[in-house]
Design a protein around this motif. Structure first.
Motif, mmCIF file in Angstrom:
data_model
loop_
_atom_site.group_PDB
_atom_site.id
_atom_site.type_symbol
_atom_site.label_atom_id
_atom_site.label_comp_id
_atom_site.label_asym_id
_atom_site.label_seq_id
_atom_site.Cartn_x
_atom_site.Cartn_y
_atom_site.Cartn_z
ATOM 1 N N TRP A 142 0.825 -1.223 0.000
ATOM 2 C CA TRP A 142 0.000 0.000 0.000
ATOM 3 C C TRP A 142 0.852 1.263 0.000
ATOM 4 N N SER A 143 1.749 1.355 -0.958
ATOM 5 C CA SER A 143 2.669 2.501 -1.123
ATOM 6 C C SER A 143 3.503 2.767 0.135
ATOM 7 N N GLY A 144 3.693 1.746 0.947
ATOM 8 C CA GLY A 144 4.499 1.906 2.159
ATOM 9 C C GLY A 144 3.705 2.394 3.350
ATOM 10 N N SER A 145 2.430 2.730 3.158
ATOM 11 C CA SER A 145 1.660 3.303 4.263
ATOM 12 C C SER A 145 1.377 2.289 5.369
ATOM 13 N N VAL A 146 1.579 1.008 5.097
ATOM 14 C CA VAL A 146 1.374 -0.008 6.142
ATOM 15 C C VAL A 146 2.293 0.197 7.351
ATOM 16 N N ILE A 147 3.422 0.896 7.141
ATOM 17 C CA ILE A 147 4.325 1.144 8.284
ATOM 18 C C ILE A 147 4.243 2.588 8.782
ATOM 19 N N ASP A 148 3.279 3.335 8.278
ATOM 20 C CA ASP A 148 3.084 4.705 8.733
ATOM 21 C C ASP A 148 1.995 4.701 9.812
ATOM 22 N N ALA B 144 -7.174 -2.165 6.758
ATOM 23 C CA ALA B 144 -7.645 -3.427 6.170
ATOM 24 C C ALA B 144 -6.488 -4.223 5.577
ATOM 25 N N ILE B 145 -5.574 -3.540 4.937
ATOM 26 C CA ILE B 145 -4.397 -4.225 4.370
ATOM 27 C C ILE B 145 -3.523 -4.789 5.497
ATOM 28 N N ARG B 146 -3.321 -3.987 6.568
ATOM 29 C CA ARG B 146 -2.518 -4.479 7.702
ATOM 30 C C ARG B 146 -3.146 -5.760 8.278
ATOM 31 N N ARG B 147 -4.460 -5.718 8.433
ATOM 32 C CA ARG B 147 -5.146 -6.862 9.022
ATOM 33 C C ARG B 147 -5.038 -8.073 8.102
ATOM 34 N N PHE B 148 -5.228 -7.835 6.797
ATOM 35 C CA PHE B 148 -5.102 -8.897 5.801
ATOM 36 C C PHE B 148 -3.716 -9.544 5.897
#
Ligand code: CA
Length: 220
Positions: A173-179, A189-193
């Motif tokens: 997700w353009s790196g936003s998973v670690i923001d 939702a992506i983090r949970r997935f």
């Protein structure tokens, strides 16, 4: 140019494409038309399309599922790689965007391989399960609304055969998973997935940092 793979400089991504991309003219035309679209970031990158077609050939896939068509780049790449009697069941809700896809499927001579279901994808997936398609797909590509990723995944896991492959796009997700400051519904939702799949013993798992991040999950 199409947006680069995460973590690669523009120059290195250009190099990667220059020594590896073998994009058929019809796919290039579709990509160039879609680049002018306001939602062009939803288009898969050409190296990703080529990767999907390689996976189709590697698996000897004949029957595939796509959740999220947009203007059709990935479904076209997959359909071109499938054998003559191969089939893509493609789910989308947009008549407008898939009209572009259909035009290119026709132009490429693969329209007969693609069964477009214009309806909410969960409805289509549930109908496929009801109609007895469970354990019959070789590959499922998930690239649609992120809030439903886990729902698409659960149904896809039922629809692919043991040894079948689920590919999910945009898992970084353009790196936003670690923001940590980004608490948007899609990012969460992506983090949970990603967390759920990491712990899911029903699959063999790999995450590939291509394009916007791809998860590969083989049904055990
Ligand atoms: Ca995507």
């Amino acid at each position: 140019m199409t947006h680069k793979s995460l973590g690669l400089s523009d120059a290195l991504y250009r190099y990667l494409l220059s020594v590896s991309l073998r994009e058929p003219a019809v796919l290039r035309q579709l990509r160039e038309e879609t680049v002018l679209h306001p939602l062009q970031m939803m288009q898969v990158t050409p190296d990703e399309g080529q990767f999907l077609s390689l996976l189709v050939q590697l698996m000897g896939a004949r029957k595939t599922l796509e959740v999220g068509v947009f203007t059709g780049y990935s479904s076209l790449a997959v359909a071109l790689a499938l054998p003559a009697d191969g089939q893509v069941i493609a789910c989308d809700v947009s008549e407008e965007y898939t009209a572009i896809a259909r035009r290119y499927w026709q132009q490429a001579g693969v329209a007969h391989k693609i069964d477009l279901r214009l309806a909410p994808a969960l409805d289509t997936l549930d109908a496929l399960i009801d109609e007895g398609h469970s354990s019959s797909f070789d590959l499922a590509f998930i690239d649609a609304d992120k809030g439903n990723y886990l729902n698409y995944y659960e149904r896809s896991l039922q629809l692919v055969r043991p040894g079948g492959l689920i590919v999910a796009d945009n898992v970084l997700w353009s790196g936003s998973v670690i923001d940590a400051a980004d608490q948007s519904d899609s990012t969460n939702a992506i983090r949970r997935f990603n967390k759920v799949l990491h712990q899911d013993t029903r699959i063999t798992l790999c995450m590939v940092p291509m394009s916007d991040g791809l998860t590969l999950a083989i049904r055990r």
